[in-house]
Design a protein around this motif. Structure first.
Motif, PDB file in Angstrom:
ATOM      1  N   SER A 378      -4.541 -61.516  18.570  1.00  0.00           N
ATOM      2  CA  SER A 378      -5.527 -60.688  17.884  1.00  0.00           C
ATOM      3  C   SER A 378      -6.804 -60.545  18.706  1.00  0.00           C
ATOM      4  N   GLU A 379      -7.235 -61.618  19.337  1.00  0.00           N
ATOM      5  CA  GLU A 379      -8.452 -61.561  20.136  1.00  0.00           C
ATOM      6  C   GLU A 379      -8.251 -60.718  21.392  1.00  0.00           C
ATOM      7  N   ILE A 380      -7.066 -60.780  21.994  1.00  0.00           N
ATOM      8  CA  ILE A 380      -6.781 -59.920  23.143  1.00  0.00           C
ATOM      9  C   ILE A 380      -6.786 -58.458  22.720  1.00  0.00           C
ATOM     10  N   LEU A 381      -6.243 -58.165  21.553  1.00  0.00           N
ATOM     11  CA  LEU A 381      -6.242 -56.788  21.050  1.00  0.00           C
ATOM     12  C   LEU A 381      -7.654 -56.310  20.716  1.00  0.00           C
ATOM     13  N   ARG A 382      -8.540 -57.233  20.385  1.00  0.00           N
ATOM     14  CA  ARG A 382      -9.940 -56.846  20.185  1.00  0.00           C
ATOM     15  C   ARG A 382     -10.584 -56.500  21.519  1.00  0.00           C
ATOM     16  N   LEU A 383     -10.345 -57.309  22.528  1.00  0.00           N
ATOM     17  CA  LEU A 383     -10.965 -57.115  23.833  1.00  0.00           C
ATOM     18  C   LEU A 383     -10.372 -55.932  24.596  1.00  0.00           C
ATOM     19  N   HIS A 384      -9.093 -55.642  24.362  1.00  0.00           N
ATOM     20  CA  HIS A 384      -8.405 -54.601  25.113  1.00  0.00           C
ATOM     21  C   HIS A 384      -7.660 -53.666  24.155  1.00  0.00           C
ATOM     22  N   PRO A 385      -8.409 -52.931  23.344  1.00  0.00           N
ATOM     23  CA  PRO A 385      -7.769 -52.092  22.324  1.00  0.00           C
ATOM     24  C   PRO A 385      -7.424 -50.704  22.845  1.00  0.00           C
ATOM     25  N   ILE A 386      -6.635 -49.973  22.052  1.00  0.00           N
ATOM     26  CA  ILE A 386      -6.581 -48.532  22.234  1.00  0.00           C
ATOM     27  C   ILE A 386      -7.991 -48.029  21.929  1.00  0.00           C
ATOM     28  N   THR A 387      -8.559 -47.245  22.816  1.00  0.00           N
ATOM     29  CA  THR A 387      -9.990 -46.978  22.773  1.00  0.00           C
ATOM     30  C   THR A 387     -10.429 -46.205  21.536  1.00  0.00           C
ATOM     31  N   ARG A 388      -9.604 -45.269  21.071  1.00  0.00           N
ATOM     32  CA  ARG A 388      -9.993 -44.430  19.938  1.00  0.00           C
ATOM     33  C   ARG A 388      -8.799 -44.096  19.059  1.00  0.00           C
ATOM     34  N   THR A 389      -9.083 -43.681  17.842  1.00  0.00           N
ATOM     35  CA  THR A 389      -8.139 -42.946  17.020  1.00  0.00           C
ATOM     36  C   THR A 389      -8.907 -41.761  16.446  1.00  0.00           C
ATOM     37  N   ASP A 390      -8.205 -40.796  15.883  1.00  0.00           N
ATOM     38  CA  ASP A 390      -8.911 -39.609  15.398  1.00  0.00           C
ATOM     39  C   ASP A 390      -8.217 -39.022  14.178  1.00  0.00           C
ATOM     40  N   ARG A 391      -8.944 -38.177  13.476  1.00  0.00           N
ATOM     41  CA  ARG A 391      -8.432 -37.427  12.325  1.00  0.00           C
ATOM     42  C   ARG A 391      -9.078 -36.040  12.345  1.00  0.00           C
ATOM     43  N   SER A 392      -8.452 -35.107  11.643  1.00  0.00           N
ATOM     44  CA  SER A 392      -8.983 -33.755  11.519  1.00  0.00           C
ATOM     45  C   SER A 392      -9.233 -33.461  10.044  1.00  0.00           C
ATOM     46  N   ALA A 393     -10.411 -32.983   9.735  1.00  0.00           N
ATOM     47  CA  ALA A 393     -10.749 -32.675   8.339  1.00  0.00           C
ATOM     48  C   ALA A 393      -9.936 -31.467   7.873  1.00  0.00           C
ATOM     49  N   SER A 394      -9.166 -31.643   6.797  1.00  0.00           N
ATOM     50  CA  SER A 394      -8.323 -30.561   6.287  1.00  0.00           C
ATOM     51  C   SER A 394      -9.071 -29.655   5.314  1.00  0.00           C
ATOM     52  N   LYS A 395     -10.310 -30.056   4.960  1.00  0.00           N
ATOM     53  CA  LYS A 395     -11.143 -29.240   4.072  1.00  0.00           C
ATOM     54  C   LYS A 395     -12.588 -29.685   4.239  1.00  0.00           C
ATOM     55  N   ASP A 396     -13.502 -28.927   3.700  1.00  0.00           N
ATOM     56  CA  ASP A 396     -14.906 -29.342   3.711  1.00  0.00           C
ATOM     57  C   ASP A 396     -15.044 -30.624   2.894  1.00  0.00           C
ATOM     58  N   VAL A 397     -15.742 -31.612   3.446  1.00  0.00           N
ATOM     59  CA  VAL A 397     -15.851 -32.895   2.769  1.00  0.00           C
ATOM     60  C   VAL A 397     -17.145 -33.579   3.187  1.00  0.00           C
ATOM     61  N   THR A 398     -17.709 -34.373   2.287  1.00  0.00           N
ATOM     62  CA  THR A 398     -18.911 -35.149   2.599  1.00  0.00           C
ATOM     63  C   THR A 398     -18.548 -36.627   2.664  1.00  0.00           C
ATOM     64  N   ILE A 399     -18.846 -37.255   3.793  1.00  0.00           N
ATOM     65  CA  ILE A 399     -18.602 -38.680   4.000  1.00  0.00           C
ATOM     66  C   ILE A 399     -19.949 -39.356   4.201  1.00  0.00           C
ATOM     67  N   GLY A 400     -20.305 -40.245   3.277  1.00  0.00           N
ATOM     68  CA  GLY A 400     -21.661 -40.790   3.296  1.00  0.00           C
ATOM     69  C   GLY A 400     -22.625 -39.650   3.044  1.00  0.00           C
ATOM     70  N   ASN A 401     -23.543 -39.452   3.979  1.00  0.00           N
ATOM     71  CA  ASN A 401     -24.466 -38.311   3.862  1.00  0.00           C
ATOM     72  C   ASN A 401     -24.165 -37.235   4.902  1.00  0.00           C
ATOM     73  N   ILE A 402     -22.938 -37.265   5.454  1.00  0.00           N
ATOM     74  CA  ILE A 402     -22.547 -36.319   6.500  1.00  0.00           C
ATOM     75  C   ILE A 402     -21.614 -35.265   5.911  1.00  0.00           C
ATOM     76  N   PHE A 403     -22.014 -34.007   5.990  1.00  0.00           N
ATOM     77  CA  PHE A 403     -21.156 -32.916   5.553  1.00  0.00           C
ATOM     78  C   PHE A 403     -20.279 -32.501   6.733  1.00  0.00           C
ATOM     79  N   ILE A 404     -18.963 -32.584   6.529  1.00  0.00           N
ATOM     80  CA  ILE A 404     -18.005 -32.297   7.603  1.00  0.00           C
ATOM     81  C   ILE A 404     -17.214 -31.046   7.234  1.00  0.00           C
ATOM     82  N   LYS A 405     -17.263 -30.041   8.086  1.00  0.00           N
ATOM     83  CA  LYS A 405     -16.560 -28.799   7.822  1.00  0.00           C
ATOM     84  C   LYS A 405     -15.068 -28.926   8.120  1.00  0.00           C
ATOM     85  N   LYS A 406     -14.295 -28.137   7.408  1.00  0.00           N
ATOM     86  CA  LYS A 406     -12.855 -28.078   7.631  1.00  0.00           C
ATOM     87  C   LYS A 406     -12.561 -27.798   9.107  1.00  0.00           C
ATOM     88  N   GLY A 407     -11.588 -28.547   9.651  1.00  0.00           N
ATOM     89  CA  GLY A 407     -11.197 -28.363  11.043  1.00  0.00           C
ATOM     90  C   GLY A 407     -11.935 -29.228  12.032  1.00  0.00           C
TER      91      GLY A 407
END
Length: 511
Positions: A378-407
């Protein structure tokens, strides 16, 4: 030619002069996207956005770690023409990956149009109900019952690894970890995933191994795909050109030949490929295994087609192969290097292995007892992780105080989160005790994301962890990794890709 007062300027010279200007105008059109959202971020280069920094000069891990600190974990970047909203706050990540998963079901599809068969239908590329259907079909192949059936296949590959290691120990020679684990992982994955017996550990010229190494080297095809980062409208053309030089063909042909062989020679096959073949026959996805808990509202689907097509089977086979190959190779390389330069950790791991296994060959059941070894992984995976993951907004949505547009593409900078000193004191240090039950209970679960999180997490994480524990336990039962004159401290890392390079250590027999 006379244009705008320029007399007798050759056409080709005029084109050369105008192209950079037109490129800058084209690239910078839209650079105000995050400013309009109230999101800060590093200033984009007018020619490349942030692409050159992320993938060439500094590397994604280094960039994300700096920008994560500078812009309070939320910042906007431009990967060529593509705008990416980066969010590193655990409470917001939970919203994206779990609580509001229905708004972020899909990963980014920026490059999908440029991917030829079978890459175009890999699980990571599929969307909406098509993804849910394939995910539910594959999930039973990673259940506890299936993993138990794979242990003998993994141990066969481990035995060949130990034979090679014995020869090196007898000769007193060093081992280059990444090269060794590339061949071992390829052999192990070939048997557990596809039932193919590939002697890649003894044969460095194995076609599969050669093809994989070609894939990671610079090529015309990779260059063409990079063009689509800046000019997305060229994707279809790039796909047609790339298909003429298809490096995937060796994998596709092997999978199709195996399917044909099994149709002509029925038998009791326990690998992942058989799970996909059976889905065609059974006409439905599902499992009666006690460990399968994926059948919930987040993964239910209205997809009505029964079974996977050959195209889908080839696509998932390719994904399993490459995802497992790179991640397992890097994990084992980094962990054995750490054991060699950290004798105290190695001794503790060996003591646990001796106490819990008592000389018995590792398997699905007994490696569950190796809690300290799991903490090290687990500690090795913390130090040497896959750098990123991502998602795409399928609709307009607000996360916290951030308004995220579709796409909008939302990236989660896993590497930066794993090095946040507020979440991980002394983040550069290897400290397995960060993963005791007490430490994990006191920490936000979204501060540690080696396999992602939520319904779209890495489907093969349990297989990867089981294989890593079995492999390392088998080695440490017989041998002790130690430093040699060639050993580099700290580990030699390609900072642009955040993956290990040449790392040499030596092994000694345990008395």
């Amino acid at each position: 030619m006379e244009i705008l007062g320029l007399v007798d300027v050759p056409t080709w010279l005029l084109v050369i002069i105008l192209m950079p200007v037109l490129h800058v105008i084209y690239m910078t059109w839209g650079f105000n996207k995050f400013k309009d959202m109230g999101i800060d971020g590093p200033a984009p280069n007018p020619f490349f956005g942030h692409f050159h920094s992320l993938f060439f000069t500094r590397g994604m891990m280094n960039c994300d770690r700096d920008w994560y600190k500078t812009y309070d974990k939320v910042y906007g970047t431009f990967e060529g023409k593509y705008a990416v909203l980066n969010i590193g706050k655990p409470e917001l990540i939970k919203e994206i990956l779990v609580k509001d998963f229905s708004s972020f079901v899909n990963r980014r599809d920026d490059f999908n149009a440029a991917l030829e068969e079978p890459m175009d239908q890999m699980l990571t590329q599929l969307q909406n109900d098509h993804w849910k259907f394939v995910r539910r079909t594959l999930t039973p192949g990673f259940s506890g019952r299936k993993l138990r059936g794979m242990t003998d296949l993994i141990n066969l590959a481990i035995e060949r690894l130990l034979e090679k290691l014995k020869d090196k120990v007898n000769k007193g020679e060093d081992v280059e970890l990444k090269e060794w684990f590339e061949a071992y992982t390829l052999e192990s994955l070939s048997s557990t995933a596809f039932g193919m017996q590939i002697d890649s550990q003894k044969n460095p010229d194995n076609p599969f191994l050669v093809t994989i190494k070609k894939f990671i080297k610079p090529s015309i095809k990779n260059f063409l795909i990079l063009i689509t980062v800046f000019y997305p409208f060229t994707a279809s053309l790039v796909r047609r050109i790339s298909a003429r030089n298809d490096w995937c063909k060796v994998f596709t042909d092997a999978v199709l030949q195996t399917i044909k062989h099994r149709e002509e020679n029925p038998g009791d096959y326990t690998d992942l490929l058989q799970q996909m073949i059976d889905s065609q026959k059974a006409g439905k996805a599902g499992s009666d295994d006690e460990d399968n808990n994926e059948d919930n509202e987040a993964t239910r689907t209205t997809w009505t087609r029964k079974g996977l097509t050959e195209h889908e089977i080839c696509s998932q086979s390719l994904l399993i192969f490459f995802a497992g190959y790179f991640t397992t190779t890097n994990l084992l390389t980094c962990l054995l290097h750490q054991m060699a330069i950290d004798p105290e950790t190695c001794n503790k791991a060996q003591q646990e292995i001796d106490d819990q296994l008592d000389g018995i060959r590792p398997n699905y059941e007994n490696v569950r007892k190796l809690s300290y070894l799991e903490m090290c992984i687990s500690e090795i995976l913390r130090l040497h992780p896959i750098t990123r993951t991502d998602r795409s907004a399928s609709k307009d949505v607000t996360i916290g105080n951030i308004f995220i547009k579709k796409g909008t593409t939302v990236a989660i900078p896993i590497g930066a989160i794993h090095y946040d000193e507020n979440l991980w004191p002394d983040p550069e240090k290897f400290i397995p005790e960060r993963f005791t039950p007490e430490a994990k209970a006191a920490r936000d679960p979204f501060a540690y994301l080696p396999f992602g999180h939520g319904p779209r997490n890495c489907i093969g994480n349990r297989l990867a962890l089981m294989q890593a524990k079995m492999t390392v336990a088998s080695i440490l039962q017989k041998y002790t990794p130690v430093k040699s004159e060639k050993t580099k401290i700290p580990i030699n890392i390609n900072t642009r890709q955040w993956s290990p390079l040449d790392n040499w250590i030596r092994f000694e027999s345990r008395s």
